[in-house]
Motif scaffolding. Sequence first.
Motif, PDB file in Angstrom:
ATOM      1  N   LEU A 118       0.818  -1.201   0.000  1.00  0.00           N
ATOM      2  CA  LEU A 118       0.000   0.000   0.000  1.00  0.00           C
ATOM      3  C   LEU A 118       0.855   1.256   0.000  1.00  0.00           C
ATOM      4  O   LEU A 118       0.460   2.284  -0.539  1.00  0.00           O
ATOM      5  N   MET A 119       2.034   1.177   0.598  1.00  0.00           N
ATOM      6  CA  MET A 119       2.885   2.349   0.728  1.00  0.00           C
ATOM      7  C   MET A 119       3.806   2.564  -0.468  1.00  0.00           C
ATOM      8  O   MET A 119       4.331   3.654  -0.652  1.00  0.00           O
ATOM      9  N   LYS A 120       3.990   1.538  -1.288  1.00  0.00           N
ATOM     10  CA  LYS A 120       5.025   1.624  -2.323  1.00  0.00           C
ATOM     11  C   LYS A 120       4.731   2.696  -3.370  1.00  0.00           C
ATOM     12  O   LYS A 120       5.629   3.423  -3.801  1.00  0.00           O
ATOM     13  N   THR A 121       3.477   2.799  -3.786  1.00  0.00           N
ATOM     14  CA  THR A 121       3.129   3.806  -4.787  1.00  0.00           C
ATOM     15  C   THR A 121       3.407   5.203  -4.271  1.00  0.00           C
ATOM     16  O   THR A 121       4.034   6.027  -4.946  1.00  0.00           O
ATOM     17  N   VAL A 122       2.952   5.469  -3.040  1.00  0.00           N
ATOM     18  CA  VAL A 122       3.122   6.803  -2.474  1.00  0.00           C
ATOM     19  C   VAL A 122       4.594   7.126  -2.259  1.00  0.00           C
ATOM     20  O   VAL A 122       5.051   8.229  -2.557  1.00  0.00           O
ATOM     21  N   MET A 123       5.352   6.174  -1.742  1.00  0.00           N
ATOM     22  CA  MET A 123       6.766   6.420  -1.492  1.00  0.00           C
ATOM     23  C   MET A 123       7.542   6.610  -2.787  1.00  0.00           C
ATOM     24  O   MET A 123       8.481   7.407  -2.848  1.00  0.00           O
ATOM     25  N   THR A 124       7.143   5.903  -3.840  1.00  0.00           N
ATOM     26  CA  THR A 124       7.773   6.102  -5.137  1.00  0.00           C
ATOM     27  C   THR A 124       7.462   7.487  -5.681  1.00  0.00           C
ATOM     28  O   THR A 124       8.343   8.175  -6.223  1.00  0.00           O
ATOM     29  N   LEU A 125       6.201   7.909  -5.538  1.00  0.00           N
ATOM     30  CA  LEU A 125       5.817   9.257  -5.970  1.00  0.00           C
ATOM     31  C   LEU A 125       6.602  10.322  -5.212  1.00  0.00           C
ATOM     32  O   LEU A 125       7.099  11.286  -5.800  1.00  0.00           O
ATOM     33  N   LEU A 126       6.692  10.154  -3.906  1.00  0.00           N
ATOM     34  CA  LEU A 126       7.423  11.121  -3.089  1.00  0.00           C
ATOM     35  C   LEU A 126       8.897  11.141  -3.465  1.00  0.00           C
ATOM     36  O   LEU A 126       9.505  12.218  -3.591  1.00  0.00           O
ATOM     37  N   GLY A 127       9.471   9.955  -3.656  1.00  0.00           N
ATOM     38  CA  GLY A 127      10.877   9.890  -4.035  1.00  0.00           C
ATOM     39  C   GLY A 127      11.148  10.589  -5.357  1.00  0.00           C
ATOM     40  O   GLY A 127      12.120  11.344  -5.479  1.00  0.00           O
ATOM     41  N   ALA A 128      10.289  10.354  -6.347  1.00  0.00           N
ATOM     42  CA  ALA A 128      10.453  11.011  -7.643  1.00  0.00           C
ATOM     43  C   ALA A 128      10.314  12.521  -7.512  1.00  0.00           C
ATOM     44  O   ALA A 128      11.065  13.292  -8.129  1.00  0.00           O
ATOM     45  N   PHE A 129       9.357  12.959  -6.691  1.00  0.00           N
ATOM     46  CA  PHE A 129       9.136  14.394  -6.497  1.00  0.00           C
ATOM     47  C   PHE A 129      10.355  15.054  -5.853  1.00  0.00           C
ATOM     48  O   PHE A 129      10.814  16.117  -6.297  1.00  0.00           O
ATOM     49  N   VAL A 130      10.896  14.434  -4.823  1.00  0.00           N
ATOM     50  CA  VAL A 130      12.059  14.993  -4.128  1.00  0.00           C
ATOM     51  C   VAL A 130      13.269  15.043  -5.057  1.00  0.00           C
ATOM     52  O   VAL A 130      13.985  16.052  -5.119  1.00  0.00           O
ATOM     53  N   VAL A 131      13.504  13.953  -5.794  1.00  0.00           N
ATOM     54  CA  VAL A 131      14.657  13.905  -6.697  1.00  0.00           C
ATOM     55  C   VAL A 131      14.538  14.960  -7.802  1.00  0.00           C
ATOM     56  O   VAL A 131      15.531  15.621  -8.156  1.00  0.00           O
ATOM     57  N   CYS A 132      13.342  15.147  -8.337  1.00  0.00           N
ATOM     58  CA  CYS A 132      13.158  16.059  -9.463  1.00  0.00           C
ATOM     59  C   CYS A 132      13.163  17.532  -9.049  1.00  0.00           C
ATOM     60  O   CYS A 132      13.592  18.392  -9.828  1.00  0.00           O
ATOM     61  N   TRP A 133      12.710  17.842  -7.849  1.00  0.00           N
ATOM     62  CA  TRP A 133      12.569  19.242  -7.445  1.00  0.00           C
ATOM     63  C   TRP A 133      13.691  19.742  -6.546  1.00  0.00           C
ATOM     64  O   TRP A 133      13.957  20.955  -6.512  1.00  0.00           O
ATOM     65  N   THR A 134      14.364  18.862  -5.826  1.00  0.00           N
ATOM     66  CA  THR A 134      15.395  19.321  -4.882  1.00  0.00           C
ATOM     67  C   THR A 134      16.533  20.090  -5.554  1.00  0.00           C
ATOM     68  O   THR A 134      16.937  21.153  -5.052  1.00  0.00           O
ATOM     69  N   PRO A 135      17.094  19.629  -6.697  1.00  0.00           N
ATOM     70  CA  PRO A 135      18.169  20.404  -7.326  1.00  0.00           C
ATOM     71  C   PRO A 135      17.759  21.842  -7.662  1.00  0.00           C
ATOM     72  O   PRO A 135      18.521  22.785  -7.413  1.00  0.00           O
ATOM     73  N   GLY A 136      16.554  22.009  -8.211  1.00  0.00           N
ATOM     74  CA  GLY A 136      16.083  23.353  -8.543  1.00  0.00           C
ATOM     75  C   GLY A 136      15.908  24.222  -7.309  1.00  0.00           C
ATOM     76  O   GLY A 136      16.247  25.418  -7.321  1.00  0.00           O
TER      77      GLY A 136
END
Length: 361
Positions: A237-255
Amino acid sequence: MNECYYDKRMDFFYNKTNTDTVDEWTGPKLIVVLCFGTFFCLFIFISNSLVIAAVVKNKRFHFPFYYLLANLAAADFFAGIAYVFLMFNTGPVSKTLTVNRWFLRQGLLDTSLTASLVNLLVIAVERHMSIMRMKIHSNLTKKRVTFLIISIWAIAIFMGAVPTLGWNCLCDITACSSLAPIYSRSYLVFWSVLNLVVFFIMVVVYIRIYMYVQRKTNVLSSHTSGSINRRKTPVKLMKTVMTLLGAFVVCWTPGLVVLLLDGLNCTYCGIQNVKRWFLLLALLNSVMNPIIYSYKDDEMWSTMKRMICCSSEDKSQDRRSSRVPSTVLCRSTDTSGHYIEDGIIQGTICGKGDLGDKGNS
C-alpha cells in the motif's frame, strides 16, 4: 524613499541583475526545445487526464487515497499548462515581457509546485491516519476530502501569488535575485527552505510509517495464512506513495537548492549554467507520475488501457463488477474500520484486483 519600477519591461531588470536570457537561443536549438517541450506537455495532459478519468470511472478507486491521487494528477496537468506558457515566454522573449506577465509566468510554476507538495503532504497525513489506526483506508468522508482538495488549491494559488502581492524587489533593485530578477532574494530563501523542510518532514513520516507497517506485518505473518504477497498487503500500500514522493524529491530538490543559492547571493556557484536543466528535471516529474501510477497499480493500468483502446464493453465491465461477494467483502473491510489483520486474511478471498491487495501495490 526608494523608487518603484512597476511600469518597466523585463529587459530593465535583466540588465540590472546581469541575468542571462540566452539571446542566441534561436533557430534549430529553439525548434528542438519546443518540439521536446510540446511532446512532454502533450504526454502530461493525456496521461494525467487518463488517471483522473480512471479514478472517476472505476468504483474500486472511490476512496480518499485515490481522490487525492487524482488531485495530484490534476496538479501535474496544471504544471503542463504552466510549462506551455513558459515555453512561449522564455529565452529572448523574456526581456519583452511586462512585469505582470512575468509574474504570471512564474506564479503558474510556483502554484503547480505548491499544489503537488501540499497534496503529497495531505496524502502523508491520510496514510498516517489509516495505517496507525490499523486500517487499509481512512474514514475521511467525501465532504472532508473535497474540503481538503479545495484547501490545497487555495494554498497553492496564494503561494503562487505572494510575490505579486508585494514580496518582490520592484522598489528595491539591490535586493533582486539573479534567476528571478524581480523576486527578492529573501523570498527565494524563504520559498526554497520552506519546500526543502516539507520534503524532509514527509520523507521522515513515510519512513516511520513504512517501518511500522513492515514490523507489524512481520508480527502478523506468523498468525495468518495465505501467500507471502497477501500478508504484505499494507507494505504494498505504501510503495506507490513512497515512489511518488521519491520522484518528487529527486526532481525538485536540485532546482530548490539552486534557488536557495541564488537567494543567498552566491555569485560563484554558476547557477545560470544549470537552471534550465533543473527546470527540465522538474518537468519530468509530471511525466513520471502517471507512469508510476500505472506501473505500481495493475487495476489503474487496466482501467487506463481500456479507455485508451476504447474496448471497455459494457458486458465485460458488468461481469467484472458482478463479483458481489468478493467486492462487498473487500470494500467492507476497507470502510468499516476492520484491522489490517482482517484485511490480510480477507486477501485470500479477494481477487487480485482488490483494492487492499493490488489497488495500492
